[in-house]
Each structure stands twice: as structure tokens, then as C-alpha cells.
Design a protein around this motif. Structure first.
Motif, PDB file in Angstrom:
ATOM      1  N   ARG A   1      -4.008  20.142   5.364  1.00 15.40           N
ATOM      2  CA  ARG A   1      -2.549  18.558   5.280  1.00 15.40           C
ATOM      3  C   ARG A   1      -3.222  17.743   5.516  1.00 15.40           C
ATOM      4  NH1 ARG A   1       3.254  20.597   5.306  1.00 15.40           N
ATOM      5  NH2 ARG A   1       3.073  21.352   7.889  1.00 15.40           N
ATOM      6  N   ASP A   2      -3.178  18.269   7.406  1.00 12.81           N
ATOM      7  CA  ASP A   2      -4.121  17.456   8.426  1.00 12.81           C
ATOM      8  C   ASP A   2      -5.435  16.633   8.052  1.00 12.81           C
ATOM      9  OD1 ASP A   2      -1.651  16.972  10.289  1.00 12.81           O
ATOM     10  OD2 ASP A   2      -1.957  19.146  10.326  1.00 12.81           O
ATOM     11  N   GLY A   3      -6.262  17.174   7.671  1.00 13.43           N
ATOM     12  CA  GLY A   3      -7.174  17.224   7.563  1.00 13.43           C
ATOM     13  C   GLY A   3      -7.521  16.227   5.893  1.00 13.43           C
ATOM     14  N   VAL A   4      -6.684  16.692   5.177  1.00 16.91           N
ATOM     15  CA  VAL A   4      -6.775  15.905   3.539  1.00 16.91           C
ATOM     16  C   VAL A   4      -6.436  13.972   4.214  1.00 16.91           C
ATOM     17  CG1 VAL A   4      -5.968  15.427   1.497  1.00 16.91           C
ATOM     18  CG2 VAL A   4      -6.457  17.479   1.748  1.00 16.91           C
ATOM     19  N   LEU A   5      -4.949  14.095   5.058  1.00 13.72           N
ATOM     20  CA  LEU A   5      -4.579  13.139   5.006  1.00 13.72           C
ATOM     21  C   LEU A   5      -5.631  12.366   6.083  1.00 13.72           C
ATOM     22  CD1 LEU A   5      -2.606  10.985   5.833  1.00 13.72           C
ATOM     23  CD2 LEU A   5      -1.597  12.177   8.065  1.00 13.72           C
ATOM     24  N   ARG A   6      -6.845  12.541   7.015  1.00  9.79           N
ATOM     25  CA  ARG A   6      -7.884  11.944   7.657  1.00  9.79           C
ATOM     26  C   ARG A   6      -8.585  11.367   7.092  1.00  9.79           C
ATOM     27  NH1 ARG A   6      -9.486  16.538  10.634  1.00  9.79           N
ATOM     28  NH2 ARG A   6      -8.016  16.488  10.876  1.00  9.79           N
ATOM     29  N   LYS A   7      -9.591  12.235   5.531  1.00  8.18           N
ATOM     30  CA  LYS A   7     -10.337  11.964   4.855  1.00  8.18           C
ATOM     31  C   LYS A   7      -9.480  11.137   3.956  1.00  8.18           C
ATOM     32  CE  LYS A   7     -11.593  16.039   2.477  1.00  8.18           C
ATOM     33  NZ  LYS A   7     -11.731  17.040   1.829  1.00  8.18           N
ATOM     34  N   ALA A   8      -8.838  10.936   3.697  1.00  4.29           N
ATOM     35  CA  ALA A   8      -7.726  10.008   2.627  1.00  4.29           C
ATOM     36  C   ALA A   8      -7.609   8.371   2.792  1.00  4.29           C
ATOM     37  CB  ALA A   8      -6.470  10.244   1.870  1.00  4.29           C
ATOM     38  N   LEU A   9      -7.143   7.751   4.688  1.00  2.00           N
ATOM     39  CA  LEU A   9      -7.140   7.607   5.209  1.00  2.00           C
ATOM     40  C   LEU A   9      -8.583   6.845   5.516  1.00  2.00           C
ATOM     41  CD1 LEU A   9      -5.150   7.975   8.154  1.00  2.00           C
ATOM     42  CD2 LEU A   9      -4.533   6.253   5.862  1.00  2.00           C
ATOM     43  N   GLU A  10      -9.589   7.798   5.768  1.00  2.43           N
ATOM     44  CA  GLU A  10     -11.417   6.779   5.729  1.00  2.43           C
ATOM     45  C   GLU A  10     -11.877   6.668   4.624  1.00  2.43           C
ATOM     46  OE1 GLU A  10     -12.871  10.646   8.786  1.00  2.43           O
ATOM     47  OE2 GLU A  10     -14.530  10.174   7.220  1.00  2.43           O
ATOM     48  N   LYS A  11     -11.373   7.785   3.045  1.00  6.15           N
ATOM     49  CA  LYS A  11     -12.008   7.053   2.904  1.00  6.15           C
ATOM     50  C   LYS A  11     -11.658   5.375   2.136  1.00  6.15           C
ATOM     51  CE  LYS A  11     -14.260   7.420  -1.521  1.00  6.15           C
ATOM     52  NZ  LYS A  11     -13.797   8.066  -2.579  1.00  6.15           N
ATOM     53  N   SER A  12     -10.099   5.173   2.283  1.00  5.45           N
ATOM     54  CA  SER A  12      -9.675   4.026   1.651  1.00  5.45           C
ATOM     55  C   SER A  12      -9.914   2.774   2.661  1.00  5.45           C
ATOM     56  CB  SER A  12      -8.076   4.402   1.834  1.00  5.45           C
ATOM     57  OG  SER A  12      -7.530   4.177   3.325  1.00  5.45           O
ATOM     58  N   GLY A  13     -10.545   3.021   3.970  1.00  5.57           N
ATOM     59  CA  GLY A  13     -10.614   2.186   5.101  1.00  5.57           C
ATOM     60  C   GLY A  13      -8.958   1.886   5.307  1.00  5.57           C
ATOM     61  N   LYS A  14      -8.522   2.490   5.247  1.00  7.72           N
ATOM     62  CA  LYS A  14      -7.002   1.869   5.974  1.00  7.72           C
ATOM     63  C   LYS A  14      -6.354   3.265   7.062  1.00  7.72           C
ATOM     64  CE  LYS A  14      -6.523  -1.140   2.532  1.00  7.72           C
ATOM     65  NZ  LYS A  14      -6.344  -2.244   2.937  1.00  7.72           N
ATOM     66  N   ARG A  15      -5.223   2.051   7.910  1.00 13.80           N
ATOM     67  CA  ARG A  15      -4.508   3.089   8.832  1.00 13.80           C
ATOM     68  C   ARG A  15      -2.869   3.324   8.592  1.00 13.80           C
ATOM     69  NH1 ARG A  15      -5.463  -0.807  13.089  1.00 13.80           N
ATOM     70  NH2 ARG A  15      -4.736  -2.423  11.650  1.00 13.80           N
ATOM     71  N   MET A  16      -2.747   4.034   8.993  1.00 15.42           N
ATOM     72  CA  MET A  16      -1.413   4.311   8.903  1.00 15.42           C
ATOM     73  C   MET A  16      -0.837   2.743   8.786  1.00 15.42           C
ATOM     74  SD  MET A  16      -0.533   7.457   7.587  1.00 15.42           S
ATOM     75  CE  MET A  16       1.819   6.850   7.643  1.00 15.42           C
ATOM     76  N   GLU A  17      -0.733   2.136  10.037  1.00 19.20           N
ATOM     77  CA  GLU A  17      -0.031   1.005   9.935  1.00 19.20           C
ATOM     78  C   GLU A  17      -0.098   0.209   8.439  1.00 19.20           C
ATOM     79  OE1 GLU A  17      -1.589   3.148  12.105  1.00 19.20           O
ATOM     80  OE2 GLU A  17      -2.667   1.371  13.344  1.00 19.20           O
ATOM     81  N   ASP A  18      -1.434  -0.023   8.341  1.00 22.71           N
ATOM     82  CA  ASP A  18      -1.165  -0.435   6.683  1.00 22.71           C
ATOM     83  C   ASP A  18      -0.189   0.469   5.851  1.00 22.71           C
ATOM     84  OD1 ASP A  18      -3.553  -1.769   7.986  1.00 22.71           O
ATOM     85  OD2 ASP A  18      -4.898  -1.026   7.400  1.00 22.71           O
TER      86      ASP A  18
ATOM     87  N   ILE B   1       1.027  -1.668  -0.181  1.00 17.29           N
ATOM     88  CA  ILE B   1      -0.276   0.016  -0.036  1.00 17.29           C
ATOM     89  C   ILE B   1       0.736   1.274   0.031  1.00 17.29           C
ATOM     90  CG2 ILE B   1      -1.691   1.645   1.228  1.00 17.29           C
ATOM     91  CD1 ILE B   1      -3.002  -1.351   0.176  1.00 17.29           C
ATOM     92  N   CYS B   2       0.624   2.511  -0.958  1.00 15.39           N
ATOM     93  CA  CYS B   2       1.635   3.387  -1.073  1.00 15.39           C
ATOM     94  C   CYS B   2       0.747   4.829  -0.875  1.00 15.39           C
ATOM     95  CB  CYS B   2       2.372   3.157  -2.400  1.00 15.39           C
ATOM     96  SG  CYS B   2       3.748   4.328  -2.388  1.00 15.39           S
ATOM     97  N   LEU B   3       1.162   6.004  -0.370  1.00 18.65           N
ATOM     98  CA  LEU B   3       0.218   6.234   0.089  1.00 18.65           C
ATOM     99  C   LEU B   3       1.340   7.987  -0.340  1.00 18.65           C
ATOM    100  CD1 LEU B   3      -1.208   7.789   3.892  1.00 18.65           C
ATOM    101  CD2 LEU B   3       0.759   9.917   2.183  1.00 18.65           C
ATOM    102  N   GLY B   4       1.250   8.441  -0.993  1.00 25.84           N
ATOM    103  CA  GLY B   4       1.252   9.417  -1.754  1.00 25.84           C
ATOM    104  C   GLY B   4       0.317  11.097  -1.613  1.00 25.84           C
ATOM    105  N   ILE B   5       1.689  11.807  -2.316  1.00 28.68           N
ATOM    106  CA  ILE B   5       1.043  13.599  -1.617  1.00 28.68           C
ATOM    107  C   ILE B   5       1.846  14.846  -2.649  1.00 28.68           C
ATOM    108  CG2 ILE B   5       1.894  15.010   0.216  1.00 28.68           C
ATOM    109  CD1 ILE B   5       2.460  12.621   2.327  1.00 28.68           C
ATOM    110  N   GLU B   6       0.769  14.828  -2.992  1.00 32.01           N
ATOM    111  CA  GLU B   6       1.067  15.957  -4.087  1.00 32.01           C
ATOM    112  C   GLU B   6       0.599  17.739  -3.805  1.00 32.01           C
ATOM    113  OE1 GLU B   6       1.953  16.515  -7.236  1.00 32.01           O
ATOM    114  OE2 GLU B   6       1.342  19.311  -7.779  1.00 32.01           O
ATOM    115  N   SER B   7       1.872  18.370  -3.754  1.00 29.47           N
ATOM    116  CA  SER B   7       1.537  20.027  -3.853  1.00 29.47           C
ATOM    117  C   SER B   7       2.885  20.285  -4.381  1.00 29.47           C
ATOM    118  CB  SER B   7       2.393  19.453  -2.157  1.00 29.47           C
ATOM    119  OG  SER B   7       4.022  19.731  -2.673  1.00 29.47           O
ATOM    120  N   THR B   8       2.514  20.525  -5.479  1.00 26.08           N
ATOM    121  CA  THR B   8       3.479  21.154  -6.466  1.00 26.08           C
ATOM    122  C   THR B   8       2.944  22.828  -6.503  1.00 26.08           C
ATOM    123  OG1 THR B   8       2.224  20.747  -7.964  1.00 26.08           O
ATOM    124  CG2 THR B   8       4.464  19.227  -7.928  1.00 26.08           C
TER     125      THR B   8
END
Ligand code: AMP
Ligand code: MG
Length: 324
Positions: free
Chosen positions: A53-70, A2-9
């Protein structure tokens, strides 16, 4: 994996999560909008990214059904882009990777646009028309890298459209409004600026603004600026196909949403008995999913970790050992 990608250009702070089958599990974003009458102010865009950024991370994890540990891998846009925006993304990625003891790698934003397009279209070896706010490039794979066969010599096509729209009083993002107004316009004469395989947009914007001052209806200007910009792009793309002997055209970047541009490139590809595909809208503008996917395949092919940014990192400076 599982890969988490961050875009901020630039204007978008995005987080995408994908797996190694190419399934996009989440693709969340928050987009900075400049004040009325302004273009992007880089420091303000950076501040927007820090605040959201914290809010976007929370939403992405929620949407994917994953936790940071995954999550097995963190990737971020290392460049090209606006330095204050790039730093906010890299910092965030570095902290997440450090806190959770996950490997971290930086990817090239333009190459990520290509890779997500190859994934969605299934095209193996396309000529890529990458048209966004800041970038305009005709790209294709040759001898171990994605080579730039044609590009803009001044401003990117999206910024050129937005700048014209802003100067005539439209709100950001102006290009989609130009597309709507163009439907009611007719052709007026404008310069056509192709030099070899490269394109120049800014003089055409100036010509449009001069015509606007002398009373030319806005609809006609919107119609004609699109016709001339997109014809220039289509001409250069066709020449790239002919010289390279390739037959797939892949359109990506935020400007890929434009139906008239899609129509012109599609027609050209079909006339040459080739194929045309456009990247779906949620994956063609700046987004975190493309950074996740590109990072995942780069990691699998042995790319080393990075912890810096390169605001001028060119598409043709990137080794792409995963492309056969
Ligand atoms: P990106 O930098 O890839 O996120 O793309 C953003 C750019 O795409 C901005 O310049 C937008 O104005 C432009 N854009 C969005 N929708 C359209 C459209 N329908 N036609 C042309 N340009 C568009
Ligand atoms: Mg982009």
C-alpha cells in the motif's frame, strides 16, 4: 476538489485520484496473485495489501502531480469483499485521513463500478451488467436505489470461469486464457441454468469438469462454457430492459474485458434499438479511481463519514441521493 480513493475488496490494492470534473489524475494498483493451483487466500491477499500500500500511494501521488496537502477527501471500499482485505484498506484510509486531517467516507464497491461506468459512458439510466470475480448482478436505478434485478445464486461468473480453468491446469487469472482457447473450440451440450431472473454457474462448471474427465477437448469446453454463461446473462439483461422500458446497457467488472460477452450484449441491445457501452479496461476491473469518483459525488450529496467495513453490504442497501 481532489479526492483520493482506496480499493481493497479482494485481489487488488488500488489508489485512484480524481477531481470534481471527473478527471482521473491517477489510477495505480498492485494485484495479489495466488500460488499456482490455488484460489485467493484472504489472509494472504490482506498481507499483500499491507506490504504494497505505501508503494501504490507513492506512485499514485507521483502520477497525479499532487501532494497529500492537495487532497480534500479520502474514500475507501467499505464492502462487499473479503474481510482481511477490507480491513487493510480501511485502516490505511483512516490513518491517512487522521494524519492529514481530511474527511473520510466509505463507499459501496458495486455502486462505485456503476458510477465510474456512468461517468465514462455518459449513460444516464442504464441497465448495468456487473460481472467480476465475486459478483454477478443485473442492476438498474429504481425508486431511490440501484436495485438488483438478477444475480448469481452461487459463485460469481469470474470465479466460476477461473475455477474451471484452475481445475484443468490453467494459471490465474484463468478466464482470459479460456477466452483465447474458446476461439478454437466448437459447441458441446451443457446445462443452461436461469431461474426467474437469477443465474447459477457452479453446476455448469461441474458438468464441464465431468466432460473434461471423459476426454472432451479443452477448446470445446472453453467455447461452450462461455457461450452458455454469456447467453444466460444476455437473456436476463434483455428481460430487465424490456420490463423496465430502458434502452442502455452498460457492461462493467473484470469479466467485461471479454470480447465475446461484449459482442453478445451489443447485438442484443442493437436489435432492440438500444445502446451498448463497456467501461474501459483500466476502470472496469477493481480500481481506486472508481472509489475516488463515487466517494466524491457521495460526499457532495451529504454522505456522512464512516470508519468501519461491511463485507456483505448489498448494492440495494445503499442510498444514492446523487442519482436523479
Ligand atoms: P474484478 O473482480 O472486477 O477485478 O474481475 C476479475 C475477474 O475478471 C477474474 O475472475 C478474471 O478472471 C476475470 N477476467 C479478466 N479478464 C477476462 C476475460 N478476458 N474474460 C473473462 N473474464 C475475465
Ligand atoms: Mg469488482
Amino acid at each position: 476538489m481532489i479526492c483520493l480513493g482506496i480499493e481493497s475488496t479482494a485481489h487488488t490494492f488500488g489508489i485512484g485520484i480524481c477531481d470534481d470534473k471527473g478527471r482521473i489524475l491517477a489510477n495505480e494498483r498492485s494485484v495479489y496473485k495466488p500460488k499456482k493451483g490455488w484460489g485467493i487466500v484472504p489472509m494472504e491477499a490482506g498481507k499483500h495489501h499491507e506490504e504494497t500500500r505505501d508503494g501504490v500511494l507513492r506512485k499514485a501521488l507521483e502520477k497525479s502531480g499532487k501532494r497529500m496537502e492537495d487532497v480534500d477527501l479520502i474514500t475507501y471500499s467499505r464492502g462487499p469483499g473479503l474481510p482481511p482485505c477490507l480491513y487493510k484498506g480501511m485502516e490505511f484510509a483512516k490513518n491517512l485521513a487522521g494524519e492529514n486531517k481530511i474527511p473520510l467516507i466509505g463507499v459501496n464497491h458495486c455502486v462505485a463500478h456503476i458510477e465510474i461506468g456512468r461517468l465514462t459512458s455518459g449513460f444516464k439510466d442504464p441497465v448495468v451488467v456487473y460481472v467480476s470475480g465475486g459478483n454477478t448482478q443485473i442492476i438498474s436505478f429504481s425508486e431511490s436505489r440501484y436495485r438488483v434485478f438478477g444475480e448469481c445464486m452461487d459463485i460469481g461468473i469470474g470465479n466460476a470461469l477461473d475455477k474451471f480453468g484452475r481445475s484443468v491446469g490453467l494459471d490465474f487469472p484463468q478466464a482470459p486464457k479460456i477466452e483465447q482457447l474458446a476461439k478454437k473450440g466448437k459447441w458441446i451440450d451443457l446445462p443452461y441454468v436461469v431461474k426467474g431472473m437469477d443465474l447459477s454457474f457452479s453446476g455448469i462448471v461441474t458438468a464441464c469438469l465431468n466432460k473434461h474427465k471423459s476426454g472432451e477437448p479443452l477448446e470445446n469446453l472453453c467455447y461452450s462454457i462461455q457461450e452458455v454463461f454469456f447467453s444466460m446473462l444476455t437473456e436476463v439483461t434483455e428481460r430487465a430492459l424490456a420490463h423496465l422500458g430502458k434502452d442502455q446497457v452498460l457492461l462493467t467488472g473484470g469479466v467485461a474485458a471479454n470480447l465475446r460477452l461484449q459482442e453478445m450484449l451489443n447485438k442484443m441491445a442493437k436489435e432492440r434499438k438500444g445502446k451498448f457501452a463497456v467501461v474501459p479496461r483500466e476502470l472496469s476491473g477493481d480500481n481506486g479511481a472508481m472509489i475516488a469518483w463515487n466517494g466524491l459525488i457521495a460526499h457532495k450529496s451529504g454522505q456522512k463519514s464512516s470508519r468501519d467495513v461491511d463485507s456483505r453490504w448489498r448494492t440495494d442497501d445503499v442510498d444514492v441521493p446523487w442519482v436523479k
